[in-house]
Design an enzyme around this catalytic site. Structure first.
Site, PDB file in Angstrom:
ATOM      1  CG  HIS A   1       8.533 -31.482 -10.999  1.00 20.22           C
ATOM      2  ND1 HIS A   1       9.707 -31.136 -11.527  1.00 20.22           N
ATOM      3  CD2 HIS A   1       7.885 -30.365 -10.212  1.00 20.22           C
ATOM      4  CE1 HIS A   1      10.070 -30.103 -10.972  1.00 20.22           C
ATOM      5  NE2 HIS A   1       9.017 -29.428 -10.260  1.00 20.22           N
TER       6      HIS A   1
ATOM      7  CG  HIS B   1       8.665  17.241   4.635  1.00 30.07           C
ATOM      8  ND1 HIS B   1       9.310  16.532   5.625  1.00 30.07           N
ATOM      9  CD2 HIS B   1       7.171  17.188   4.731  1.00 30.07           C
ATOM     10  CE1 HIS B   1       8.183  16.040   6.335  1.00 30.07           C
ATOM     11  NE2 HIS B   1       7.084  16.305   5.959  1.00 30.07           N
TER      12      HIS B   1
ATOM     13  CD  GLN C   1       3.581  16.450   3.229  1.00 32.02           C
ATOM     14  OE1 GLN C   1       2.711  16.547   4.224  1.00 32.02           O
ATOM     15  NE2 GLN C   1       4.497  15.587   3.361  1.00 32.02           N
TER      16      GLN C   1
ATOM     17  CG  ASP D   1       3.769  13.975   9.341  1.00 24.85           C
ATOM     18  OD1 ASP D   1       3.561  13.279   8.509  1.00 24.85           O
ATOM     19  OD2 ASP D   1       3.836  15.176   8.849  1.00 24.85           O
TER      20      ASP D   1
ATOM     21  CD  GLU E   1       4.610  10.899   1.846  1.00 19.95           C
ATOM     22  OE1 GLU E   1       5.180  10.413   2.628  1.00 19.95           O
ATOM     23  OE2 GLU E   1       4.661  11.934   1.367  1.00 19.95           O
ATOM     24  CG  HIS E   2       0.811  12.831   3.671  1.00 22.69           C
ATOM     25  ND1 HIS E   2       1.971  12.920   3.135  1.00 22.69           N
ATOM     26  CD2 HIS E   2       1.160  12.044   4.633  1.00 22.69           C
ATOM     27  CE1 HIS E   2       3.099  12.661   4.087  1.00 22.69           C
ATOM     28  NE2 HIS E   2       2.654  11.851   5.042  1.00 22.69           N
TER      29      HIS E   2
END
Length: 421
Positions: free
Chosen positions: A411, A253, A250, A352, A318-319
């Protein structure tokens, strides 16, 4: 909780400059259209293309640049992703003839958006896997026009061939050589060559993210994503080298990515940190991974498994990996995550690329309120209703009274006038 390795606090980027820069780019694309796109292509990527849309000839050229194994790998991954997307689609069903009272019939239809743009980043790496993750769910949902775009390789007029082939295998109807905030603006508002779309999905750098934020409303988006992140929950029963590898996978990245270990075993935590340092000596992407780990990597010692779950749910990563002897017990207590990976065998990197779930996921705690991109991202649940005359006459007085209570006399009249029929 004890902190064994503390992450640096993320500093707020110069939001004002970013906002103003992206706003100017969007306005230039709106006014100058393709001329602006060609200008930014040249400025940022050294691209001199006149025609932005990729031709069938260019796609075939990309296939010719790949080995048969590379093409087969993309097709195998695509098959897994497509199979899961189809299974998900089958769970989303229309509702017909629900009746809350006699004579009233309610329902909903499941309607795909008409068009979308799948933004596939370039940047440090050719993220061709993202093409599969975005385009396949869109096509499976039934989107009629699925456009894809990606910046060209620096100093060329071509999209990375693997990315281009992945886009084609996934089923893109149109492919354009354009990226950055300007691409988001183009697909939001349209240019001479690029018709506007209804939705834009996919990750990107901070300029892309800011452009999606500013164009939201004119166009739909999946979510606003930040740097990638993974959290590993470990009880010390696993393999330190495996956890270290997942944290660095990770971290590589980009320098702002984040790897977090939460464990109840201090000895195990120290072994993982040692394994990280060892792997960094061998990793070809160590320059980025080391900067990310040193700056934003985090190691936390929890007093109990209950505290581990509390930390994970508060962080909403996220993960989220569970590297424990009885992972399912922990999984039952987790509810804030982009995607969950249960047990040491289940590496986050499998998700992934090729296991079948989607890797376009919420970051920066957005998992508290949204999941990742999936086939449902491209579907609208639209309600409808009909009623008999008898049901109308029975419901109208109730509706009139409720409307009058709000002071909306028009209405109320719209209900009362029907009673006279």
């Amino acid at each position: 909780m004890k902190i064994l390795k503390e992450a640096a606090k993320r500093t707020e980027e110069d939001r004002r400059n970013l906002t103003e820069t992206v706003s100017c780019m969007i306005e230039e694309v709106r006014s100058k259209k393709d001329e602006a796109l060609r200008k930014y292509n040249l400025q940022f990527d050294g691209c001199t293309r006149e025609t932005l849309r990729i031709s069938r000839k260019e796609i075939q050229k990309a296939y010719n640049q790949l080995t048969s194994q590379e093409i087969e790998d993309l097709r195998t991954a695509a098959a897994n992703i497509r199979a899961f997307a189809k299974a998900q689609r089958e769970t989303i069903r229309p509702l017909t003839n629900f009746s809350p009272m006699p004579g009233i019939f309610l329902g909903h239809r499941i309607i795909p958006v008409e068009s979308c743009c799948c933004y596939v980043p370039g940047g440090n790496y050719p993220l061709y896997s993202t093409a599969l993750m975005l385009i396949i769910p869109a096509k499976t949902a039934g989107v009629k026009r699925v456009a894809a775009c990606s910046p060209v390789m620096k100093g060329t007029n071509e999209i990375n061939p693997k990315t281009l082939v992945a886009m084609d295998i996934a089923g893109a109807d149109e492919i354009y050589a354009v990226g950055g905030a300007q691409a988001v603006a183009a697909f939001s508002y349209g240019t001479e060559e690029i018709p506007a779309v209804d939705m834009i999905v996919g990750p990107g750098n901070r300029f892309v993210t800011e452009a999606k934020r500013q164009c939201y409303g004119q166009v739909g988006i999946d979510f606003v994503a930040g740097p990638s992140e993974v959290m590993v929950l470990a009880d010390g029963s696993g393999t330190p080298e495996v956890v270290a590898a997942d944290l660095l996978a990770q971290s590589e990245h980009d320098p702002n990515a984040k790897g977090i270990l939460v464990t109840t075993d201090e000895t195990f935590a120290k072994k993982v940190m040692a394994a990280v340092e060892k792997e960094l000596c061998l990793l070809s992407t160590a320059e980025i991974a080391e900067k990310s780990w040193n700056t934003f990597g985090e190691v936390l010692l929890a007093e109990s498994e209950e505290e581990m779950a509390e930390l994970a749910n508060a962080y909403a990563p996220e993960h989220l990996e569970i590297n424990m002897q009885n992972p399912q017990e922990m999984a039952d207590n987790l509810y804030n995550y982009g995607s969950l990976f249960i047990g040491e065998n289940t590496a986050e990197v499998f998700g992934d690329y090729a296991s079948g779930t989607n890797h376009t996921l919420p970051t920066l705690r957005a998992a508290r309120y949204t999941g990742g991109v999936w086939v449902g991202t491209f579907l609208k649940t639209c309600t409808y209703q009909s009623m008999t005359k008898e049901a109308m006459k029975e419901l109208a007085p109730l509706v009139a009274r409720l409307a009058e209570g709000e002071g909306l006399m028009g209405h109320a009249e719209a209900a009362k006038v029907r009673e006279k029929k």
